[in-house]
Motif scaffolding. Structure first.
Motif, PDB file in Angstrom:
ATOM      1  N   ALA A  11     -14.815 -17.554  30.356  1.00 33.78           N
ATOM      2  CA  ALA A  11     -15.389 -18.021  28.878  1.00 33.78           C
ATOM      3  C   ALA A  11     -17.074 -17.886  29.270  1.00 33.78           C
ATOM      4  O   ALA A  11     -17.617 -17.464  28.490  1.00 33.78           O
ATOM      5  CB  ALA A  11     -14.699 -19.233  28.644  1.00 33.78           C
ATOM      6  N   ASN A  12     -17.126 -18.736  30.227  1.00 29.27           N
ATOM      7  CA  ASN A  12     -18.792 -18.983  30.640  1.00 29.27           C
ATOM      8  C   ASN A  12     -19.423 -17.444  30.823  1.00 29.27           C
ATOM      9  O   ASN A  12     -20.607 -17.408  30.502  1.00 29.27           O
ATOM     10  CB  ASN A  12     -18.888 -19.954  31.586  1.00 29.27           C
ATOM     11  CG  ASN A  12     -20.436 -20.339  31.732  1.00 29.27           C
ATOM     12  OD1 ASN A  12     -21.026 -20.628  30.623  1.00 29.27           O
ATOM     13  ND2 ASN A  12     -20.774 -20.993  32.661  1.00 29.27           N
ATOM     14  N   VAL A  64     -27.058 -10.406  19.093  1.00 30.81           N
ATOM     15  CA  VAL A  64     -25.903 -11.550  18.905  1.00 30.81           C
ATOM     16  C   VAL A  64     -26.952 -12.674  18.771  1.00 30.81           C
ATOM     17  O   VAL A  64     -27.753 -13.017  19.288  1.00 30.81           O
ATOM     18  CB  VAL A  64     -25.159 -11.612  20.667  1.00 30.81           C
ATOM     19  CG1 VAL A  64     -24.558 -13.116  20.297  1.00 30.81           C
ATOM     20  CG2 VAL A  64     -24.472 -10.567  20.708  1.00 30.81           C
ATOM     21  N   LEU A  65     -26.305 -13.286  17.578  1.00 30.81           N
ATOM     22  CA  LEU A  65     -27.082 -14.319  16.929  1.00 30.81           C
ATOM     23  C   LEU A  65     -26.397 -15.817  17.748  1.00 30.81           C
ATOM     24  O   LEU A  65     -27.252 -16.773  17.746  1.00 30.81           O
ATOM     25  CB  LEU A  65     -27.080 -14.532  15.630  1.00 30.81           C
ATOM     26  CG  LEU A  65     -27.688 -13.340  14.771  1.00 30.81           C
ATOM     27  CD1 LEU A  65     -27.176 -13.557  13.292  1.00 30.81           C
ATOM     28  CD2 LEU A  65     -28.956 -13.307  15.184  1.00 30.81           C
ATOM     29  N   PHE A  66     -24.999 -15.848  17.687  1.00 29.96           N
ATOM     30  CA  PHE A  66     -24.650 -17.057  18.416  1.00 29.96           C
ATOM     31  C   PHE A  66     -23.241 -16.392  19.218  1.00 29.96           C
ATOM     32  O   PHE A  66     -22.423 -15.429  18.928  1.00 29.96           O
ATOM     33  CB  PHE A  66     -23.958 -18.069  17.218  1.00 29.96           C
ATOM     34  CG  PHE A  66     -22.939 -18.937  17.877  1.00 29.96           C
ATOM     35  CD1 PHE A  66     -23.723 -20.183  18.096  1.00 29.96           C
ATOM     36  CD2 PHE A  66     -21.868 -19.010  17.685  1.00 29.96           C
ATOM     37  CE1 PHE A  66     -23.007 -21.220  18.646  1.00 29.96           C
ATOM     38  CE2 PHE A  66     -20.996 -20.148  18.138  1.00 29.96           C
ATOM     39  CZ  PHE A  66     -21.785 -21.076  18.581  1.00 29.96           C
ATOM     40  N   ALA A  67     -23.071 -17.170  20.495  1.00 30.87           N
ATOM     41  CA  ALA A  67     -21.942 -16.918  21.158  1.00 30.87           C
ATOM     42  C   ALA A  67     -21.624 -18.319  21.890  1.00 30.87           C
ATOM     43  O   ALA A  67     -22.433 -19.123  22.601  1.00 30.87           O
ATOM     44  CB  ALA A  67     -22.126 -15.930  22.201  1.00 30.87           C
ATOM     45  N   GLY A  68     -20.507 -18.714  21.747  1.00 34.39           N
ATOM     46  CA  GLY A  68     -19.965 -19.911  22.043  1.00 34.39           C
ATOM     47  C   GLY A  68     -18.410 -19.973  22.342  1.00 34.39           C
ATOM     48  O   GLY A  68     -17.768 -19.204  21.926  1.00 34.39           O
ATOM     49  N   TYR A  69     -18.041 -20.987  23.315  1.00 37.63           N
ATOM     50  CA  TYR A  69     -16.541 -21.035  23.407  1.00 37.63           C
ATOM     51  C   TYR A  69     -16.022 -22.471  23.391  1.00 37.63           C
ATOM     52  O   TYR A  69     -17.002 -23.267  24.008  1.00 37.63           O
ATOM     53  CB  TYR A  69     -16.002 -20.277  24.805  1.00 37.63           C
ATOM     54  CG  TYR A  69     -16.341 -20.865  26.094  1.00 37.63           C
ATOM     55  CD1 TYR A  69     -15.390 -21.651  26.343  1.00 37.63           C
ATOM     56  CD2 TYR A  69     -17.655 -20.759  26.771  1.00 37.63           C
ATOM     57  CE1 TYR A  69     -15.717 -22.399  27.745  1.00 37.63           C
ATOM     58  CE2 TYR A  69     -17.961 -21.493  27.813  1.00 37.63           C
ATOM     59  CZ  TYR A  69     -16.907 -22.257  28.424  1.00 37.63           C
ATOM     60  OH  TYR A  69     -17.269 -23.099  29.619  1.00 37.63           O
ATOM     61  N   LYS A  70     -14.895 -22.709  23.319  1.00 32.78           N
ATOM     62  CA  LYS A  70     -13.997 -24.022  23.644  1.00 32.78           C
ATOM     63  C   LYS A  70     -12.966 -23.661  24.043  1.00 32.78           C
ATOM     64  O   LYS A  70     -12.080 -22.575  23.605  1.00 32.78           O
ATOM     65  CB  LYS A  70     -14.200 -24.609  22.430  1.00 32.78           C
ATOM     66  CG  LYS A  70     -13.103 -24.251  21.397  1.00 32.78           C
ATOM     67  CD  LYS A  70     -13.160 -25.287  20.240  1.00 32.78           C
ATOM     68  CE  LYS A  70     -12.153 -24.799  19.050  1.00 32.78           C
ATOM     69  NZ  LYS A  70     -12.183 -25.712  17.959  1.00 32.78           N
ATOM     70  N   VAL A  71     -12.445 -24.701  24.992  1.00 34.88           N
ATOM     71  CA  VAL A  71     -11.009 -24.683  25.540  1.00 34.88           C
ATOM     72  C   VAL A  71     -10.391 -25.963  24.935  1.00 34.88           C
ATOM     73  O   VAL A  71     -10.670 -27.022  24.915  1.00 34.88           O
ATOM     74  CB  VAL A  71     -10.979 -25.012  26.866  1.00 34.88           C
ATOM     75  CG1 VAL A  71      -9.498 -24.931  27.490  1.00 34.88           C
ATOM     76  CG2 VAL A  71     -11.571 -23.738  27.709  1.00 34.88           C
ATOM     77  N   PRO A  72      -9.316 -25.553  23.669  1.00 37.55           N
ATOM     78  CA  PRO A  72      -8.815 -26.657  22.923  1.00 37.55           C
ATOM     79  C   PRO A  72      -8.134 -27.773  23.801  1.00 37.55           C
ATOM     80  O   PRO A  72      -8.455 -28.816  23.556  1.00 37.55           O
ATOM     81  CB  PRO A  72      -7.874 -25.893  22.005  1.00 37.55           C
ATOM     82  CG  PRO A  72      -8.510 -24.530  22.044  1.00 37.55           C
ATOM     83  CD  PRO A  72      -9.064 -24.258  23.281  1.00 37.55           C
ATOM     84  N   LEU A  94     -11.085 -19.970  23.061  1.00 42.00           N
ATOM     85  CA  LEU A  94     -11.675 -19.553  21.673  1.00 42.00           C
ATOM     86  C   LEU A  94     -13.293 -19.337  22.023  1.00 42.00           C
ATOM     87  O   LEU A  94     -13.866 -19.928  22.235  1.00 42.00           O
ATOM     88  CB  LEU A  94     -11.404 -20.351  20.540  1.00 42.00           C
ATOM     89  CG  LEU A  94      -9.903 -20.665  20.471  1.00 42.00           C
ATOM     90  CD1 LEU A  94      -9.830 -21.910  19.314  1.00 42.00           C
ATOM     91  CD2 LEU A  94      -9.081 -19.545  19.925  1.00 42.00           C
ATOM     92  N   LEU A  95     -13.583 -17.744  21.660  1.00 40.92           N
ATOM     93  CA  LEU A  95     -14.838 -17.587  21.576  1.00 40.92           C
ATOM     94  C   LEU A  95     -15.329 -16.830  20.447  1.00 40.92           C
ATOM     95  O   LEU A  95     -14.729 -16.251  19.560  1.00 40.92           O
ATOM     96  CB  LEU A  95     -14.810 -16.070  22.747  1.00 40.92           C
ATOM     97  CG  LEU A  95     -16.254 -15.541  23.102  1.00 40.92           C
ATOM     98  CD1 LEU A  95     -17.026 -16.387  23.960  1.00 40.92           C
ATOM     99  CD2 LEU A  95     -15.942 -14.211  23.763  1.00 40.92           C
ATOM    100  N   LYS A  96     -16.523 -17.640  19.806  1.00 37.72           N
ATOM    101  CA  LYS A  96     -16.955 -17.325  18.512  1.00 37.72           C
ATOM    102  C   LYS A  96     -18.190 -16.486  18.995  1.00 37.72           C
ATOM    103  O   LYS A  96     -19.137 -16.861  19.619  1.00 37.72           O
ATOM    104  CB  LYS A  96     -17.272 -18.852  18.002  1.00 37.72           C
ATOM    105  CG  LYS A  96     -17.862 -18.614  16.660  1.00 37.72           C
ATOM    106  CD  LYS A  96     -16.797 -18.386  15.539  1.00 37.72           C
ATOM    107  CE  LYS A  96     -16.836 -19.318  14.658  1.00 37.72           C
ATOM    108  NZ  LYS A  96     -15.706 -19.280  13.561  1.00 37.72           N
ATOM    109  N   ILE A  97     -18.263 -15.424  17.926  1.00 35.54           N
ATOM    110  CA  ILE A  97     -19.452 -14.375  18.098  1.00 35.54           C
ATOM    111  C   ILE A  97     -19.860 -14.354  16.959  1.00 35.54           C
ATOM    112  O   ILE A  97     -19.010 -13.942  15.958  1.00 35.54           O
ATOM    113  CB  ILE A  97     -19.122 -13.182  19.019  1.00 35.54           C
ATOM    114  CG1 ILE A  97     -18.454 -13.417  20.410  1.00 35.54           C
ATOM    115  CG2 ILE A  97     -20.280 -12.259  19.213  1.00 35.54           C
ATOM    116  CD1 ILE A  97     -17.935 -12.092  20.933  1.00 35.54           C
TER     117      ILE A  97
END
Length: 142
Positions: free
Chosen positions: A43-44, A56-64, A72-75
């Motif tokens: 993910a990182n 790419v304007l935004f990219a982030g992830y979270k492990v619920p 989950l990777l948000k782009i």
């Protein structure tokens, strides 16, 4: 114990898809990608590779949750390309980078094991081979 069996953390179940892309309806040119059987390591890597791309304007992830092996990777992109296409390009670039790193790593160690002659480190100091414990030899991957 609540922890799942270790094999459940990396083996796909019958019919389980490794990647699911969901287009975001509230944010333009955005998607949420669920990648299963992976953790913070991938993910990182993906997030940092995506943030280095110009469209790419935004990219982030979270492990619920730590007991569930997915992230989950948000782009969000600028609209010139889809989030799925940007993710594919980022994966291809990462594979290329890792292959280059592997070849440089192998080359460095084959050079250190050449028989005969005096082996030198990056500063021209003679060495007697790999000395990880004493910190004598270092690997120049640049």
């Amino acid at each position: 114990m609540n922890a799942p069996n270790r094999y459940e953390l990396y083996v796909l179940e019958e019919g389980e898809r490794p990647v699911e892309v969901t287009e975001d309806t509230k944010i333009p040119n955005a998607a949420t990608i669920k990648i299963v059987k992976q953790d913070h390591t991938l993910a990182n890597l993906l997030r940092s590779q995506l943030l280095g791309m110009p469209n790419v304007l935004f990219a982030g992830y979270k492990v619920p949750h730590p007991l569930h092996p997915y992230f989950l990777l948000k782009i969000q992109t600028d609209g010139s390309v889809t989030p799925a296409a940007v993710l594919e390009k980022a994966c291809t670039d990462l594979i290329t980078t890792l292959a280059t790193l592997e070849s440089k790593f192998k080359r460095e160690f084959t050079m250190n094991t050449v028989e005969g002659g005096v082996q030198e480190d990056a500063y021209g100091v003679p060495t007697s081979g790999a000395q990880w414990e004493s910190g004598g030899t270092y690997v120049d991957l640049g």
